[in-house]
Scaffold this motif. Sequence first.
Motif, PDB file in Angstrom:
ATOM      1  N   ALA A  29     -36.568 -28.597  37.869  1.00 53.74           N
ATOM      2  CA  ALA A  29     -35.280 -29.052  38.394  1.00 53.74           C
ATOM      3  C   ALA A  29     -35.462 -30.356  39.157  1.00 53.74           C
ATOM      4  O   ALA A  29     -36.545 -30.602  39.703  1.00 53.74           O
ATOM      5  CB  ALA A  29     -34.691 -27.984  39.306  1.00 53.74           C
ATOM      6  N   PRO A  30     -34.466 -31.197  39.164  1.00 55.12           N
ATOM      7  CA  PRO A  30     -33.155 -31.032  38.547  1.00 55.12           C
ATOM      8  C   PRO A  30     -33.170 -31.497  37.091  1.00 55.12           C
ATOM      9  O   PRO A  30     -33.879 -32.437  36.732  1.00 55.12           O
ATOM     10  CB  PRO A  30     -32.270 -31.947  39.392  1.00 55.12           C
ATOM     11  CG  PRO A  30     -33.168 -33.057  39.810  1.00 55.12           C
ATOM     12  CD  PRO A  30     -34.532 -32.416  39.992  1.00 55.12           C
ATOM     13  N   PRO A  61     -32.098 -36.573  35.831  1.00 57.13           N
ATOM     14  CA  PRO A  61     -31.456 -37.760  36.363  1.00 57.13           C
ATOM     15  C   PRO A  61     -32.480 -38.861  36.654  1.00 57.13           C
ATOM     16  O   PRO A  61     -33.631 -38.567  37.001  1.00 57.13           O
ATOM     17  CB  PRO A  61     -30.793 -37.275  37.654  1.00 57.13           C
ATOM     18  CG  PRO A  61     -31.514 -36.035  38.014  1.00 57.13           C
ATOM     19  CD  PRO A  61     -32.033 -35.448  36.737  1.00 57.13           C
ATOM     20  N   VAL A  62     -32.040 -40.085  36.498  1.00 58.09           N
ATOM     21  CA  VAL A  62     -32.890 -41.242  36.773  1.00 58.09           C
ATOM     22  C   VAL A  62     -32.294 -41.991  37.955  1.00 58.09           C
ATOM     23  O   VAL A  62     -31.114 -42.326  37.948  1.00 58.09           O
ATOM     24  CB  VAL A  62     -32.969 -42.158  35.534  1.00 58.09           C
ATOM     25  CG1 VAL A  62     -33.781 -43.395  35.851  1.00 58.09           C
ATOM     26  CG2 VAL A  62     -33.545 -41.407  34.352  1.00 58.09           C
TER      27      VAL A  62
END
Length: 65
Positions: A29-30, A61-62
């Motif tokens: 995660a995430p 996510p980045v």
Amino acid sequence: MQVIINQHPFELLPGASLANALEAYAAHAPFAAAVNGVFVAQRDYPQHLLKEGDCIDVVQPVMGG
């Protein structure tokens, strides 16, 4: 049964769920997951049963600017 996770083949037991696949992949995660191009809500991972040949995308996510 064989599925594809982020373009790599994985062998899972028949009747495996998306949660089982993510555990085999060791996703941290995430992240979000999609099966055959359709995102699945995290709460549905254990109930979302996979089929032979399903393609799973695990995206994280980045951060950046």
